[in-house]
Write an enzyme that holds these catalytic residues in place. Structure first.
Site, PDB file in Angstrom:
ATOM      1  N   HIS A 252       0.894  -1.130  -0.130  1.00  0.00           N
ATOM      2  CA  HIS A 252       0.015   0.016  -0.099  1.00  0.00           C
ATOM      3  C   HIS A 252       0.893   1.325  -0.031  1.00  0.00           C
ATOM      4  O   HIS A 252       0.712   2.212  -0.719  1.00  0.00           O
ATOM      5  CB  HIS A 252      -0.675   0.107   1.312  1.00  0.00           C
ATOM      6  CG  HIS A 252      -1.732   1.245   1.411  1.00  0.00           C
ATOM      7  ND1 HIS A 252      -2.805   1.357   0.646  1.00  0.00           N
ATOM      8  CD2 HIS A 252      -1.420   2.395   2.195  1.00  0.00           C
ATOM      9  CE1 HIS A 252      -3.616   2.515   1.072  1.00  0.00           C
ATOM     10  NE2 HIS A 252      -2.820   3.042   1.994  1.00  0.00           N
ATOM     11  N   GLU A 397     -27.439  12.330   6.352  1.00  0.00           N
ATOM     12  CA  GLU A 397     -26.709  13.841   6.439  1.00  0.00           C
ATOM     13  C   GLU A 397     -25.418  13.776   5.898  1.00  0.00           C
ATOM     14  O   GLU A 397     -25.014  14.897   5.123  1.00  0.00           O
ATOM     15  CB  GLU A 397     -26.749  13.982   7.896  1.00  0.00           C
ATOM     16  CG  GLU A 397     -28.313  14.475   8.433  1.00  0.00           C
ATOM     17  CD  GLU A 397     -28.700  13.155   9.001  1.00  0.00           C
ATOM     18  OE1 GLU A 397     -29.973  13.349   9.679  1.00  0.00           O
ATOM     19  OE2 GLU A 397     -28.259  12.145   8.957  1.00  0.00           O
TER      20      GLU A 397
END
Length: 648
Positions: A252, A397
């Site tokens: 990674h 939201e």
């Protein structure tokens, strides 16, 4: 393949030069970016933010080095910028950073939010295409592409926004998944059992699957462009491909070594020198990325020339150039409210009603509380009317806020959204990212204090204002009546590069003769004055009326009192010192009031002899709102005690 390998080698070189970086996705996702830029993406090399360009969002922002080499070989990023990857260069920062004059469409890094912004962009393309279809159906016919990783899809917000993309059938949204089955700490199967095909088809998407071969990716994108649904393309890739850490979690992020370059050269049968590449590579990308744009860009230019005399053209220009002055200046009349002495949320309804017309480019998103918060324009919605300004997002939201950022990034619209202030926590990561990009999004949060009352402590937001005010480039307005509310609404509508947050009450507040919408824009002003005051009381929102009640009580005690209304404490603190000295007398004592945990009020202490602050620093209770309010000390009797202590 040589040109693709050149991109991957340059990525390795830049990351090694930067002393480390996200090698895994830079190499693994490179075929995805290569295919997009050389075969599909349309843009204007001379106008980075051309309104009808295809958008590309690197939701997995750590994969930026899969993108930068392509932009470099195409002549859009310099060699010096590549050499300074991660160090002082906006165009080659570790994670992509949006700027008005670069070819990055969104700042990304916080995983999941890029997908939400892409949904917002695709949604904006949809509403603008409908709005200007009568002028020409070719004005807004672009695609939105977004590159996601496994981490993006594990974030909860990805479910919120993907579901909405399916609900609204955003068929010009194409997601490309860098599906390498590996993440930073583990393999994906250790943390996720999800079947992505089932997930996305159940949400109303088209699902495709492909290898990382350029021809296969190209074919999948072509198929996706024909779909009447948003498309999710799972591209099976290999993390850190052709290095010593290929297909491992450690791939990674790492610092490439000579062994990695040797492995890469051996596997790809190349022998590039870092930062030195054949002219043929540059020629290829100029032809496939830059020269390919000449025809569509010229066609669009000719289209606009033909439309200049059409009735809708001026509106098109005002919208696409984000000319908020032309759209909203002098549109609000603070005197025209349905009822005085009302909750400030009611005034929002009045003022939005004044701009609810076909020229306004304001779109309202609401998280299933439009009737409570009054964040709406008329009574229709996008499901029933393609020209509606109301976009229902359900109880999502965070997703709503990322979509708002995407809509603002797309351009052509002004966007407002919100919910109850207690639930602003759900939106803060997106508010922060939007403020970082200088986006003029407009949030409205209602039910702003202990006076919410019977809904209990979960709904009494004593702790929210300091967090919102702490975010750079966010203007937080807490008005005390209709005039101050009008000023906050007007400022938010006209704002070009600041996020605005309007904090409104559920309970009624008195309309004040002394309030002033013009003075409101200074952040604070004298609302009731006595020269050479003994006591100054400064407050915001609902506490202004309490300050005026206290003034009457102090006058009865022969204490000369001045009241200062502070609808925007941060804006007040940014005023010249000379102005602050007009408001606050060095021979006076100062009491500041706000039913919030905000600390900014203490910055006023240096302008007066003594200062104390009454704020809100604990959870409320389920009770009558006024009872809770007074129990927390917001009553004249308690305030008189504080003044007595100050004066002693």
């Amino acid at each position: 393949m040589k040109n693709l390998f050149a991109c991957q080698h340059l990525a390795l070189s830049a990351i090694q030069h930067a002393k480390g970086g996200h090698v895994g996705m830079a190499l693994g996702a490179s075929p995805i970016l290569y295919t997009l830029w050389t075969k599909h993406i349309q843009f204007n090399p001379n106008c980075p933010k051309w309104i009808n360009r295809d958008r590309l969002v690197m939701s997995a922002g750590h994969g930026s080095m899969a993108l930068y080499p392509i932009l470099h070989f195409a002549g859009l990023i310099t060699k010096q910028e590549m050499l300074h990857h991660k160090y002082g260069q906006v165009n080659t920062s570790s994670h992509p950073e949006y700027a008005p004059n670069n070819f990055i469409d969104a700042s990304t890094g916080p995983l999941g939010q890029g997908l939400g912004m892409a949904v917002g962009m695709a949604l904006t393309q949809r509403v603008l295409a409908a709005e200007f279809k009568a002028l020409s159906p070719k004005l807004f016919d672009h695609f939105t592409y977004v590159v996601v990783g496994d981490g993006d899809l594990q974030e909860g917000v990805s479910y919120e926004v993907a579901h909405l993309a399916g609900v609204y059938q955003l068929n010009k949204l194409i997601v490309l998944h860098d599906s390498n089955r590996v993440q930073m700490d583990s393999v994906v199967r250790d943390v996720s059992l999800e079947n992505l095909q089932t997930r996305f088809t159940n949400m109303g998407w088209n699902y495709l699957e492909t290898s990382d071969a350029v021809a296969d990716i190209d074919a999948a994108i072509k198929q996706a462009k024909k779909s009447d649904k948003p498309t999710f393309i799972e591209v099976h890739t290999t993390i850190a491909k052709n290095t010593t850490l290929e297909d491992q979690p450690a791939g990674h992020w790492f610092i490439p070594t000579d062994k990695d370059f040797a492995r890469f050269n051996s596997n790809t049968k190349t022998n590039f020198t870092p930062f030195e590449y054949p002219q043929t590579v540059y020629d290829f990308f100029h032809k496939q990325v830059i020269a390919r744009q000449a025809k569509p860009v010229q066609a669009y230019k000719e289209l606009l020339e033909k439309l200049k005399d059409k009735p809708l053209y001026t509106k098109f220009i005002n919208w696409t150039e984000n000319d908020y002055q032309a759209l909203y200046l002098n549109q609000l009349d603070e005197r025209k409210v349905a009822q005085a002495n009302a909750a400030t949320r009611n005034y929002l309804k009045d003022f939005l009603g004044q701009i609810n017309n076909s020229n306004s480019n304001l779109y309202c998103l609401n998280a299933d509380v439009a009737r409570s918060c009054n964040i709406k324009l008329g009574d229709d919605n996008l499901h029933t009317n393609p020209h509606s300004r109301n976009i229902q997002v359900g109880i999502r939201e965070f997703g709503m806020s990322t979509i708002m950022n995407g809509m603002a990034l797309h351009g052509g619209v002004k966007v407002m959204g919100g919910t109850f202030l207690a639930f602003a926590d759900y939106s803060k990561p997106a508010i922060r990212l939007g403020a970082l990009m200088n986006l003029p999004t407009f949030y409205v949060y209602t039910h702003d204090s202990y006076q919410v009352g019977g809904d209990g402590p979960t709904h009494q937001p004593y702790d929210q204002l300091p967090m919102l005010r702490a975010i750079e480039n966010v203007q937080v307005w807490r008005p005390c009546d209709e005039k101050e509310t009008a000023a906050g609404v007007n400022y938010g509508l006209l704002s070009q590069d600041q996020t605005n947050v309007l904090i409104l009450t559920r309970q009624a507040l008195p309309s004040l003769e002394q309030s002033d919408s013009v003075q409101t824009l200074k952040g604070g002003y004298i609302i009731s004055n006595r020269k050479q005051p003994d006591v100054i009381v400064a407050a915001s929102g609902s506490e202004v009326q309490l300050a005026l009640q206290l003034e009457q009580a102090l006058n009865e005690q022969q204490l000369k009192t001045r009241v200062v209304s502070v609808p925007n404490i941060n804006m007040l603190l940014s005023q010249p010192q000379s102005y602050l000295q007009q408001l606050f007398d060095p021979n006076s004592v100062l009491l500041t009031l706000e039913a919030s945990a905000s600390m900014e009020w203490y910055a006023l202490a240096k302008y007066v002899k003594k200062h104390t602050h009454l704020g809100a620093f604990s959870f409320g209770e389920s009770n009558d709102g006024q009872v809770v309010y007074e129990h927390k000390g917001f009553n004249v009797t308690n305030l008189l005690k504080l003044i007595k202590t100050l004066k002693s």
